[in-house]
Design a protein around this motif. Structure first.
Motif, PDB file in Angstrom:
ATOM      1  N   SER A  38       0.844  -1.191   0.000  1.00  0.00           N
ATOM      2  CA  SER A  38       0.000   0.000   0.000  1.00  0.00           C
ATOM      3  C   SER A  38       0.878   1.239   0.000  1.00  0.00           C
ATOM      4  O   SER A  38       2.007   1.225   0.501  1.00  0.00           O
ATOM      5  CB  SER A  38      -0.943   0.020   1.214  1.00  0.00           C
ATOM      6  OG  SER A  38      -0.218   0.166   2.422  1.00  0.00           O
ATOM      7  N   ILE A  39       0.348   2.306  -0.573  1.00  0.00           N
ATOM      8  CA  ILE A  39       1.048   3.572  -0.628  1.00  0.00           C
ATOM      9  C   ILE A  39       0.132   4.655  -0.084  1.00  0.00           C
ATOM     10  O   ILE A  39      -1.060   4.690  -0.385  1.00  0.00           O
ATOM     11  CB  ILE A  39       1.504   3.891  -2.069  1.00  0.00           C
ATOM     12  CG1 ILE A  39       2.402   5.128  -2.093  1.00  0.00           C
ATOM     13  CG2 ILE A  39       0.318   4.039  -3.014  1.00  0.00           C
ATOM     14  CD1 ILE A  39       3.157   5.301  -3.386  1.00  0.00           C
ATOM     15  N   VAL A  65       4.297   7.040   2.819  1.00  0.00           N
ATOM     16  CA  VAL A  65       4.465   5.839   3.638  1.00  0.00           C
ATOM     17  C   VAL A  65       4.203   4.622   2.761  1.00  0.00           C
ATOM     18  O   VAL A  65       3.189   4.549   2.066  1.00  0.00           O
ATOM     19  CB  VAL A  65       3.504   5.842   4.840  1.00  0.00           C
ATOM     20  CG1 VAL A  65       3.636   4.541   5.628  1.00  0.00           C
ATOM     21  CG2 VAL A  65       3.765   7.045   5.748  1.00  0.00           C
ATOM     22  N   LEU A  66       5.125   3.665   2.778  1.00  0.00           N
ATOM     23  CA  LEU A  66       4.971   2.409   2.053  1.00  0.00           C
ATOM     24  C   LEU A  66       4.872   1.259   3.038  1.00  0.00           C
ATOM     25  O   LEU A  66       5.687   1.147   3.950  1.00  0.00           O
ATOM     26  CB  LEU A  66       6.162   2.167   1.129  1.00  0.00           C
ATOM     27  CG  LEU A  66       6.234   3.001  -0.144  1.00  0.00           C
ATOM     28  CD1 LEU A  66       7.525   2.714  -0.878  1.00  0.00           C
ATOM     29  CD2 LEU A  66       5.044   2.741  -1.042  1.00  0.00           C
ATOM     30  N   THR A  67       3.887   0.413   2.847  1.00  0.00           N
ATOM     31  CA  THR A  67       3.736  -0.788   3.650  1.00  0.00           C
ATOM     32  C   THR A  67       3.771  -1.989   2.703  1.00  0.00           C
ATOM     33  O   THR A  67       2.941  -2.084   1.805  1.00  0.00           O
ATOM     34  CB  THR A  67       2.414  -0.775   4.432  1.00  0.00           C
ATOM     35  OG1 THR A  67       2.363   0.387   5.263  1.00  0.00           O
ATOM     36  CG2 THR A  67       2.292  -2.017   5.301  1.00  0.00           C
ATOM     37  N   PHE A  89       9.171   5.063   5.490  1.00  0.00           N
ATOM     38  CA  PHE A  89       8.692   6.315   4.916  1.00  0.00           C
ATOM     39  C   PHE A  89       9.869   7.073   4.334  1.00  0.00           C
ATOM     40  O   PHE A  89      11.033   6.763   4.601  1.00  0.00           O
ATOM     41  CB  PHE A  89       7.974   7.176   5.971  1.00  0.00           C
ATOM     42  CG  PHE A  89       8.837   7.538   7.153  1.00  0.00           C
ATOM     43  CD1 PHE A  89       9.651   8.667   7.124  1.00  0.00           C
ATOM     44  CD2 PHE A  89       8.831   6.761   8.293  1.00  0.00           C
ATOM     45  CE1 PHE A  89      10.455   8.993   8.206  1.00  0.00           C
ATOM     46  CE2 PHE A  89       9.619   7.087   9.386  1.00  0.00           C
ATOM     47  CZ  PHE A  89      10.434   8.209   9.342  1.00  0.00           C
ATOM     48  N   MET A  90       9.550   8.086   3.527  1.00  0.00           N
ATOM     49  CA  MET A  90      10.570   8.918   2.915  1.00  0.00           C
ATOM     50  C   MET A  90      10.252  10.389   3.141  1.00  0.00           C
ATOM     51  O   MET A  90       9.098  10.802   3.065  1.00  0.00           O
ATOM     52  CB  MET A  90      10.645   8.649   1.416  1.00  0.00           C
ATOM     53  CG  MET A  90      11.182   7.282   1.059  1.00  0.00           C
ATOM     54  SD  MET A  90      12.952   7.118   1.360  1.00  0.00           S
ATOM     55  CE  MET A  90      13.591   8.116   0.037  1.00  0.00           C
ATOM     56  N   ILE A  91      11.320  11.163   3.411  1.00  0.00           N
ATOM     57  CA  ILE A  91      11.242  12.613   3.526  1.00  0.00           C
ATOM     58  C   ILE A  91      12.312  13.187   2.607  1.00  0.00           C
ATOM     59  O   ILE A  91      13.443  12.692   2.592  1.00  0.00           O
ATOM     60  CB  ILE A  91      11.476  13.079   4.975  1.00  0.00           C
ATOM     61  CG1 ILE A  91      10.406  12.495   5.897  1.00  0.00           C
ATOM     62  CG2 ILE A  91      11.497  14.598   5.065  1.00  0.00           C
ATOM     63  CD1 ILE A  91      10.668  12.735   7.375  1.00  0.00           C
ATOM     64  N   ALA A  92      11.973  14.196   1.839  1.00  0.00           N
ATOM     65  CA  ALA A  92      12.904  14.739   0.848  1.00  0.00           C
ATOM     66  C   ALA A  92      14.193  15.204   1.496  1.00  0.00           C
ATOM     67  O   ALA A  92      14.198  15.773   2.587  1.00  0.00           O
ATOM     68  CB  ALA A  92      12.260  15.912   0.110  1.00  0.00           C
TER      69      ALA A  92
END
Length: 292
Positions: A164-165, A174-176, A200-203
């Motif tokens: 899921s995105i 957030v990626l699960t 998760f990703m933050i720039a």
């Protein structure tokens, strides 16, 4: 409700890159343009193809081409999109039985492009500017086949997996991953997110370390009453799993990499904060916290 003078103390930028795969790792350079996709998508042929997303189910408020969506509608042109409202949801199938996309409420999915890979594999590029979707994609017959998802925070390239995105309003993605694996790449660092974990990703920052899926909406908090230059104020500090979504009186909060956020509130005799914490899996805990 909160006074208009409260401020959210957390702060970070909102652009980063994701790559998702069940077979191999696809590197996404920071300069890749949004419609390129990843891996084979970067060398694919720009030709018209017979590809689509088909609406299989609709529930509640769902829009397609500025009208109510109905079963059988096809998204098959660039910029075709489907959007769900507060009570809306939809199920989409990908052409040639590639897989299924489950669209949650308050989500938009838009076609970025369809293309053919050098080995005749099909490439589907989608854009999710907001909301949440779960994708169950089978392993492709052609090595060059791919389905990629772009969000405001990055790109996810899929080659047979279940994940899921979640594209949050603050720009975090957030990626699960439930099955397969996710190659999360940023700042020249790549981390595999395997089935049963999420990140998760933050720039401008490296990917977060994958963590087991907890589905835990617990909120911890502290209250600090302050007096600065004869001005009284209250600092509310909250903490939860950083993949969770937190709203305070209906306003979504920005969480840092550790899941922390803070609010600077005016000093009043009584105040109650209504806080909701939701996990990426949809488990919700409501809180009513008195500030005295």
């Amino acid at each position: 409700m909160l006074s208009p003078h409260y401020t959210n103390q957390s702060n970070f930028s909102t652009a980063s890159w994701y790559t998702v795969a069940a077979i191999g790792i696809f590197f996404v350079p920071s300069a890749v343009i949004p419609w390129q996709g990843v891996g084979y998508a970067q060398t694919s042929l720009q030709v018209r193809t017979n590809q689509w997303l088909k609406v299989e189910q609709v529930s509640g408020n769902v829009k397609y081409r500025n009208r109510a969506a109905k079963v059988g509608d096809r998204l098959q042109a660039v910029n075709d999109e489907i959007s769900t409202g507060n009570n809306g949801s939809a199920v989409l199938s990908v052409d040639t039985a590639v897989g299924t996309i489950y669209v949650a409420p308050n989500t938009t999915i838009r076609i970025s492009g369809f293309r053919i890979a050098p080995d005749n594999g099909r490439i589907t590029n989608l854009f999710v500017p907001r909301g949440k979707a779960r994708l169950q994609i089978r392993k492709f017959t052609h090595r060059g086949s791919q389905l990629s998802i772009q969000t405001p925070a990055g790109i996810s390239g899929v080659r047979g997996t279940d994940f899921s995105i979640l594209a949050k309003t603050d720009g975090k993605t957030v990626l699960t991953t439930y099955k397969g694996s996710v190659a999360s790449t940023s700042q020249n660092q790549t981390i595999l997110v395997k089935g049963g974990t999420e990140n998760f990703m933050i720039a401008g920052q490296p990917p977060s370390t994958p963590m087991p899926i907890k589905n835990d909406p617990t909120l911890r908090y502290a209250i600090d009453r302050r007096l600065v230059a004869s001005q009284r104020s209250i600092l509310f500090m909250g903490y939860t799993n950083p993949v969770n979504t937190v709203t305070v009186d209906g306003i979504e909060q920005t969480l840092d990499r550790n899941g922390r956020f803070s609010l600077l509130l005016p000093a009043v005799s009584t105040l109650t904060l209504k806080i909701t914490v939701e996990t990426p899996q949809g488990k919700v805990n409501p809180y009513e916290i008195p500030i005295l």
